[in-house]
Write a protein that holds these residues in place. Sequence first.
Motif, PDB file in Angstrom:
ATOM      1  N   GLN A   2     -84.907-128.597 -30.071  1.00 41.18           N
ATOM      2  CA  GLN A   2     -84.126-127.506 -30.839  1.00 41.18           C
ATOM      3  C   GLN A   2     -85.257-127.003 -31.645  1.00 41.18           C
ATOM      4  OE1 GLN A   2     -81.521-126.914 -30.085  1.00 41.18           O
ATOM      5  NE2 GLN A   2     -81.317-128.599 -28.552  1.00 41.18           N
ATOM      6  N   VAL A   3     -85.798-127.462 -32.934  1.00 44.53           N
ATOM      7  CA  VAL A   3     -86.910-126.532 -33.300  1.00 44.53           C
ATOM      8  C   VAL A   3     -87.809-125.477 -33.390  1.00 44.53           C
ATOM      9  CG1 VAL A   3     -88.662-126.180 -35.689  1.00 44.53           C
ATOM     10  CG2 VAL A   3     -86.987-128.087 -35.617  1.00 44.53           C
ATOM     11  N   GLY A   4     -88.588-125.810 -32.194  1.00 46.28           N
ATOM     12  CA  GLY A   4     -89.094-125.053 -31.712  1.00 46.28           C
ATOM     13  C   GLY A   4     -88.305-123.943 -30.486  1.00 46.28           C
ATOM     14  N   ARG A   5     -87.094-124.007 -30.218  1.00 42.90           N
ATOM     15  CA  ARG A   5     -86.237-123.184 -29.693  1.00 42.90           C
ATOM     16  C   ARG A   5     -85.753-121.800 -30.169  1.00 42.90           C
ATOM     17  NH1 ARG A   5     -83.899-124.458 -24.473  1.00 42.90           N
ATOM     18  NH2 ARG A   5     -84.526-126.022 -23.277  1.00 42.90           N
ATOM     19  N   CYS A   6     -85.604-122.905 -31.427  1.00 43.17           N
ATOM     20  CA  CYS A   6     -84.398-122.125 -32.127  1.00 43.17           C
ATOM     21  C   CYS A   6     -85.246-121.434 -33.324  1.00 43.17           C
ATOM     22  CB  CYS A   6     -83.543-122.355 -32.872  1.00 43.17           C
ATOM     23  SG  CYS A   6     -84.027-123.558 -34.463  1.00 43.17           S
ATOM     24  N   GLY A   7     -87.120-121.751 -33.668  1.00 40.26           N
ATOM     25  CA  GLY A   7     -87.678-121.307 -34.165  1.00 40.26           C
ATOM     26  C   GLY A   7     -88.764-120.120 -33.705  1.00 40.26           C
TER      27      GLY A   7
ATOM     28  N   ARG B 107     -78.029-107.746 -33.316  1.00 40.44           N
ATOM     29  CA  ARG B 107     -79.302-108.114 -33.436  1.00 40.44           C
ATOM     30  C   ARG B 107     -79.546-109.246 -34.478  1.00 40.44           C
ATOM     31  NH1 ARG B 107     -82.783-104.854 -28.587  1.00 40.44           N
ATOM     32  NH2 ARG B 107     -81.595-104.669 -26.954  1.00 40.44           N
ATOM     33  N   ILE B 108     -79.280-108.558 -35.786  1.00 42.00           N
ATOM     34  CA  ILE B 108     -79.934-109.166 -36.838  1.00 42.00           C
ATOM     35  C   ILE B 108     -79.256-110.646 -36.567  1.00 42.00           C
ATOM     36  CG2 ILE B 108     -79.072-107.799 -38.193  1.00 42.00           C
ATOM     37  CD1 ILE B 108     -82.624-108.139 -38.606  1.00 42.00           C
ATOM     38  N   GLY B 109     -77.817-110.233 -36.564  1.00 48.21           N
ATOM     39  CA  GLY B 109     -77.123-111.344 -36.992  1.00 48.21           C
ATOM     40  C   GLY B 109     -77.649-112.011 -36.074  1.00 48.21           C
ATOM     41  N   VAL B 110     -77.601-111.891 -34.934  1.00 50.43           N
ATOM     42  CA  VAL B 110     -79.092-113.323 -34.347  1.00 50.43           C
ATOM     43  C   VAL B 110     -79.480-113.691 -34.858  1.00 50.43           C
ATOM     44  CG1 VAL B 110     -79.504-114.271 -31.916  1.00 50.43           C
ATOM     45  CG2 VAL B 110     -77.443-112.579 -31.637  1.00 50.43           C
ATOM     46  N   VAL B 111     -80.347-113.209 -35.356  1.00 45.74           N
ATOM     47  CA  VAL B 111     -81.540-113.444 -36.218  1.00 45.74           C
ATOM     48  C   VAL B 111     -81.541-114.354 -37.322  1.00 45.74           C
ATOM     49  CG1 VAL B 111     -83.665-113.355 -36.956  1.00 45.74           C
ATOM     50  CG2 VAL B 111     -83.559-111.384 -35.363  1.00 45.74           C
ATOM     51  N   GLU B 112     -80.551-114.045 -38.355  1.00 46.78           N
ATOM     52  CA  GLU B 112     -79.708-115.064 -39.209  1.00 46.78           C
ATOM     53  C   GLU B 112     -79.420-116.107 -38.851  1.00 46.78           C
ATOM     54  OE1 GLU B 112     -75.942-114.961 -42.538  1.00 46.78           O
ATOM     55  OE2 GLU B 112     -76.655-113.383 -41.118  1.00 46.78           O
ATOM     56  N   GLU B 113     -78.769-116.573 -37.508  1.00 46.07           N
ATOM     57  CA  GLU B 113     -77.921-117.520 -36.926  1.00 46.07           C
ATOM     58  C   GLU B 113     -79.132-118.214 -36.037  1.00 46.07           C
ATOM     59  OE1 GLU B 113     -75.696-116.634 -34.626  1.00 46.07           O
ATOM     60  OE2 GLU B 113     -73.827-114.902 -35.244  1.00 46.07           O
ATOM     61  N   GLU B 114     -79.890-118.384 -36.022  1.00 40.77           N
ATOM     62  CA  GLU B 114     -81.196-118.964 -35.279  1.00 40.77           C
ATOM     63  C   GLU B 114     -82.145-119.238 -36.616  1.00 40.77           C
ATOM     64  OE1 GLU B 114     -81.733-119.340 -32.753  1.00 40.77           O
ATOM     65  OE2 GLU B 114     -80.385-118.436 -31.829  1.00 40.77           O
ATOM     66  N   SER B 115     -82.586-118.599 -37.214  1.00 41.26           N
ATOM     67  CA  SER B 115     -83.652-118.964 -38.473  1.00 41.26           C
ATOM     68  C   SER B 115     -82.479-119.899 -39.411  1.00 41.26           C
ATOM     69  CB  SER B 115     -83.459-117.626 -39.853  1.00 41.26           C
ATOM     70  OG  SER B 115     -84.195-117.828 -40.781  1.00 41.26           O
ATOM     71  N   ASP B 116     -81.806-119.955 -39.622  1.00 44.39           N
ATOM     72  CA  ASP B 116     -80.684-120.673 -40.455  1.00 44.39           C
ATOM     73  C   ASP B 116     -80.646-122.549 -39.882  1.00 44.39           C
ATOM     74  OD1 ASP B 116     -78.643-121.403 -42.423  1.00 44.39           O
ATOM     75  OD2 ASP B 116     -76.630-122.209 -40.314  1.00 44.39           O
ATOM     76  N   GLU B 117     -80.144-121.947 -38.369  1.00 40.92           N
ATOM     77  CA  GLU B 117     -79.596-123.475 -37.217  1.00 40.92           C
ATOM     78  C   GLU B 117     -81.385-124.235 -37.413  1.00 40.92           C
ATOM     79  OE1 GLU B 117     -79.624-124.366 -32.035  1.00 40.92           O
ATOM     80  OE2 GLU B 117     -79.316-122.593 -33.543  1.00 40.92           O
ATOM     81  N   SER B 118     -82.889-122.640 -37.388  1.00 42.97           N
ATOM     82  CA  SER B 118     -83.871-123.577 -37.599  1.00 42.97           C
ATOM     83  C   SER B 118     -84.266-124.373 -38.740  1.00 42.97           C
ATOM     84  CB  SER B 118     -85.602-122.901 -37.477  1.00 42.97           C
ATOM     85  OG  SER B 118     -85.283-122.025 -36.673  1.00 42.97           O
ATOM     86  N   LYS B 119     -83.230-124.065 -40.004  1.00 45.31           N
ATOM     87  CA  LYS B 119     -83.406-124.634 -41.263  1.00 45.31           C
ATOM     88  C   LYS B 119     -83.025-125.867 -40.918  1.00 45.31           C
ATOM     89  CE  LYS B 119     -82.167-124.827 -46.259  1.00 45.31           C
ATOM     90  NZ  LYS B 119     -80.812-123.788 -46.719  1.00 45.31           N
TER      91      LYS B 119
ATOM     92  N   VAL C   2     -86.242-117.151 -32.811  1.00 47.09           N
ATOM     93  CA  VAL C   2     -85.941-116.524 -34.481  1.00 47.09           C
ATOM     94  C   VAL C   2     -87.096-114.741 -34.258  1.00 47.09           C
ATOM     95  CG1 VAL C   2     -86.462-115.970 -37.106  1.00 47.09           C
ATOM     96  CG2 VAL C   2     -85.676-117.968 -36.023  1.00 47.09           C
ATOM     97  N   ALA C   3     -88.687-115.479 -33.840  1.00 48.53           N
ATOM     98  CA  ALA C   3     -89.334-114.272 -33.715  1.00 48.53           C
ATOM     99  C   ALA C   3     -88.685-113.124 -32.361  1.00 48.53           C
ATOM    100  CB  ALA C   3     -90.209-114.191 -33.734  1.00 48.53           C
ATOM    101  N   ALA C   4     -88.298-114.570 -31.372  1.00 45.33           N
ATOM    102  CA  ALA C   4     -87.839-112.708 -30.259  1.00 45.33           C
ATOM    103  C   ALA C   4     -86.944-111.719 -30.852  1.00 45.33           C
ATOM    104  CB  ALA C   4     -87.586-113.748 -29.432  1.00 45.33           C
ATOM    105  N   ASN C   5     -86.016-112.777 -30.840  1.00 49.13           N
ATOM    106  CA  ASN C   5     -85.112-111.927 -31.950  1.00 49.13           C
ATOM    107  C   ASN C   5     -85.016-110.950 -32.974  1.00 49.13           C
ATOM    108  OD1 ASN C   5     -82.232-112.998 -30.022  1.00 49.13           O
ATOM    109  ND2 ASN C   5     -83.316-114.339 -30.878  1.00 49.13           N
ATOM    110  N   TYR C   6     -85.884-110.967 -33.643  1.00 44.58           N
ATOM    111  CA  TYR C   6     -86.146-110.254 -34.983  1.00 44.58           C
ATOM    112  C   TYR C   6     -87.037-109.149 -34.284  1.00 44.58           C
ATOM    113  CZ  TYR C   6     -87.991-107.780 -38.426  1.00 44.58           C
ATOM    114  OH  TYR C   6     -88.552-106.513 -39.351  1.00 44.58           O
ATOM    115  N   ARG C   7     -88.246-109.360 -32.929  1.00 45.69           N
ATOM    116  CA  ARG C   7     -88.258-108.306 -32.121  1.00 45.69           C
ATOM    117  C   ARG C   7     -87.736-107.143 -31.556  1.00 45.69           C
ATOM    118  NH1 ARG C   7     -93.480-108.189 -29.156  1.00 45.69           N
ATOM    119  NH2 ARG C   7     -93.585-106.588 -27.845  1.00 45.69           N
ATOM    120  N   SER C   8     -86.208-107.917 -30.836  1.00 45.12           N
ATOM    121  CA  SER C   8     -85.731-107.377 -30.292  1.00 45.12           C
ATOM    122  C   SER C   8     -85.005-106.499 -31.041  1.00 45.12           C
ATOM    123  CB  SER C   8     -84.560-108.005 -29.547  1.00 45.12           C
ATOM    124  OG  SER C   8     -83.430-107.696 -29.017  1.00 45.12           O
ATOM    125  N   SER C   9     -84.207-106.897 -32.453  1.00 43.03           N
ATOM    126  CA  SER C   9     -83.051-105.939 -32.794  1.00 43.03           C
ATOM    127  C   SER C   9     -83.961-104.626 -34.222  1.00 43.03           C
ATOM    128  CB  SER C   9     -83.078-106.484 -34.598  1.00 43.03           C
ATOM    129  OG  SER C   9     -83.714-107.481 -35.492  1.00 43.03           O
TER     130      SER C   9
END
Length: 102
Positions: free
Chosen positions: A17-22, A44-56, A25-32
């Motif tokens: 899970q850490v590997g996937r959401c971490g 897209r930045i909303g998705v980045v925010e969600e993935e970053s929070d999930e990583s935490k 973050v990078a892939a979706n930020y690039r996309s944004s």
Amino acid sequence: MIDKLPNTKSAHIIANQVGRCGSAVAANYRSSCRSRSHAEFIARIGVVEEESDESKFWLEMLRDTNKSHAIEIDSLIKEADELTAIFTASGKTAKGNRDNKK
């Protein structure tokens, strides 16, 4: 960090899970950054925010379940929290700019 986790089924699940959401973050930020419109950037930045929070969240799970012995997990949690704050602020700014144009 993931490679340093103990060789247990529960640690593997959390590591996955850490590997996937971490990495998301990078892939979706690039996309944004390549968004074709302001609305697309906001989404897209909303998705980045969600993935970053999930990583935490998953990093906290590692810490709280004692799967991360001998790993400096607190610094990674702090970094995930800081990144989430940055992406949240970016989304709020973008929404504010959108609303000011109306």
